[in-house]
Design a protein around this motif. Structure first.
Motif, short mmCIF file in Angstrom:
data_model
loop_
_atom_site.label_atom_id
_atom_site.label_comp_id
_atom_site.label_asym_id
_atom_site.label_seq_id
_atom_site.Cartn_x
_atom_site.Cartn_y
_atom_site.Cartn_z
N GLU A 28 19.59 59.71 4.91
CA GLU A 28 18.27 59.35 5.41
C GLU A 28 17.82 57.95 5.03
OE1 GLU A 28 17.82 61.63 1.55
OE2 GLU A 28 18.91 61.96 3.40
N MET A 29 18.73 57.12 4.50
CA MET A 29 18.38 55.79 4.04
C MET A 29 18.97 54.72 4.95
SD MET A 29 19.32 53.87 0.45
CE MET A 29 18.66 55.15 -0.57
N MET A 30 18.13 53.72 5.27
CA MET A 30 18.59 52.53 5.99
C MET A 30 18.25 51.33 5.13
SD MET A 30 20.02 53.33 8.86
CE MET A 30 20.05 51.77 9.68
N VAL A 31 19.10 50.32 5.15
CA VAL A 31 18.89 49.11 4.37
C VAL A 31 18.83 47.94 5.34
CG1 VAL A 31 19.83 47.61 2.57
CG2 VAL A 31 20.13 50.09 2.41
N TYR A 32 17.83 47.09 5.17
CA TYR A 32 17.69 45.88 5.97
C TYR A 32 17.82 44.68 5.05
CZ TYR A 32 15.84 42.36 9.13
OH TYR A 32 15.70 41.25 9.92
N HIS A 33 18.72 43.79 5.36
CA HIS A 33 18.94 42.59 4.54
C HIS A 33 18.21 41.42 5.20
CE1 HIS A 33 21.93 44.62 2.12
NE2 HIS A 33 22.39 45.15 3.24
N ARG A 35 13.88 39.65 5.69
CA ARG A 35 12.44 39.84 5.57
C ARG A 35 11.93 40.69 6.72
NH1 ARG A 35 11.19 33.61 3.89
NH2 ARG A 35 11.97 33.82 1.76
N VAL A 36 10.92 41.50 6.43
CA VAL A 36 10.34 42.38 7.44
C VAL A 36 8.89 42.00 7.63
CG1 VAL A 36 9.75 44.77 7.99
CG2 VAL A 36 11.89 44.27 6.80
N GLY A 37 8.47 41.84 8.87
CA GLY A 37 7.08 41.52 9.18
C GLY A 37 6.50 42.57 10.09
N ILE A 38 5.31 43.05 9.75
CA ILE A 38 4.58 43.97 10.61
C ILE A 38 3.35 43.22 11.10
CG2 ILE A 38 3.30 46.15 10.70
CD1 ILE A 38 5.21 47.19 8.51
N ASN A 39 3.24 43.08 12.40
CA ASN A 39 2.19 42.28 13.07
C ASN A 39 2.33 40.79 12.75
OD1 ASN A 39 0.98 44.41 14.42
ND2 ASN A 39 -0.37 44.87 12.71
N THR A 40 3.52 40.36 12.42
CA THR A 40 3.81 38.93 12.24
C THR A 40 5.28 38.70 12.55
OG1 THR A 40 3.84 37.06 10.72
CG2 THR A 40 4.26 39.22 9.76
N ASP A 41 5.57 37.55 13.11
CA ASP A 41 6.98 37.21 13.34
C ASP A 41 7.45 36.15 12.36
OD1 ASP A 41 5.59 35.09 14.32
OD2 ASP A 41 6.49 35.11 16.32
N ALA A 42 6.66 35.89 11.32
CA ALA A 42 7.02 34.88 10.32
C ALA A 42 6.77 35.39 8.90
CB ALA A 42 6.26 33.59 10.58
N PRO A 43 7.44 36.49 8.49
CA PRO A 43 7.22 36.97 7.12
C PRO A 43 7.81 35.99 6.11
CG PRO A 43 9.00 38.20 8.15
CD PRO A 43 8.41 37.29 9.20
N ASP A 44 7.05 35.70 5.05
CA ASP A 44 7.53 34.79 4.02
C ASP A 44 7.84 35.51 2.71
OD1 ASP A 44 4.93 35.35 3.45
OD2 ASP A 44 4.33 33.29 3.05
N GLU A 45 7.82 36.83 2.74
CA GLU A 45 8.20 37.68 1.61
C GLU A 45 9.09 38.78 2.14
OE1 GLU A 45 7.53 37.12 -1.50
OE2 GLU A 45 5.99 35.56 -1.30
N ALA A 46 9.59 39.63 1.25
CA ALA A 46 10.45 40.74 1.68
C ALA A 46 9.74 41.65 2.69
CB ALA A 46 10.91 41.55 0.47
N LEU A 47 8.44 41.91 2.47
CA LEU A 47 7.64 42.69 3.40
C LEU A 47 6.27 42.06 3.52
CD1 LEU A 47 7.03 45.19 5.18
CD2 LEU A 47 6.34 46.37 3.08
N VAL A 48 5.86 41.75 4.74
CA VAL A 48 4.52 41.19 5.00
C VAL A 48 3.86 42.08 6.03
CG1 VAL A 48 3.22 39.23 5.87
CG2 VAL A 48 5.25 38.84 4.48
N VAL A 49 2.68 42.61 5.69
CA VAL A 49 1.91 43.43 6.60
C VAL A 49 0.63 42.68 6.93
CG1 VAL A 49 0.73 45.64 6.93
CG2 VAL A 49 2.84 45.54 5.57
N CYS A 50 0.45 42.32 8.18
CA CYS A 50 -0.78 41.67 8.62
C CYS A 50 -1.65 42.74 9.26
CB CYS A 50 -0.48 40.55 9.60
SG CYS A 50 0.37 39.16 8.84
#
Length: 106
Positions: A28-33, A35-50
């Motif tokens: 049940e685990m997925m790994v993404y190598h 940065r992930v952005g939610i409501n942004t296409d320019a995340p500057d950290e591992a996870l950015v939620v706008c």
């Protein structure tokens, strides 16, 4: 002769060699190598939620001595002075927030 085609996943063919998603150690685990952005296409950290994020569990931030170095005792008088400079507050949750989050003791 011209050949045109349309992909159902735009951009898919641009980076087929860059495998960013991988299966984890358990099914049940997925790994993404990257940065992930939610409501942004320019995340500057591992996870950015706008926007707002709702957590229906705990947010864990482990503190483990195996990850630390230069551990030493501190001057407790200095630390107590720092604590007296802190702004301490009490509060009640707004009823509508408590209701949505399932908080009984506001």
């Amino acid at each position: 002769k011209k050949i045109a085609f349309q992909a159902s996943n735009p951009g898919r063919f641009e980076s087929d060699s860059d495998v960013l998603w991988q299966r984890g150690h358990v099914p049940e685990m997925m790994v993404y190598h990257g940065r992930v952005g939610i409501n942004t296409d320019a995340p500057d950290e591992a996870l950015v939620v706008c926007g707002n994020a709702r957590v229906m569990g705990r947010v864990l931030h482990p503190s483990d001595s195996r990850a630390k170095q230069n551990i030493r005792e501190v001057n407790t008088n200095e630390q107590l002075r720092r604590v007296t400079q802190m702004r301490l507050v009490e509060y009640d949750y707004k009823p509508e927030f408590a209701s949505i989050m399932g908080i009984k003791d506001t």
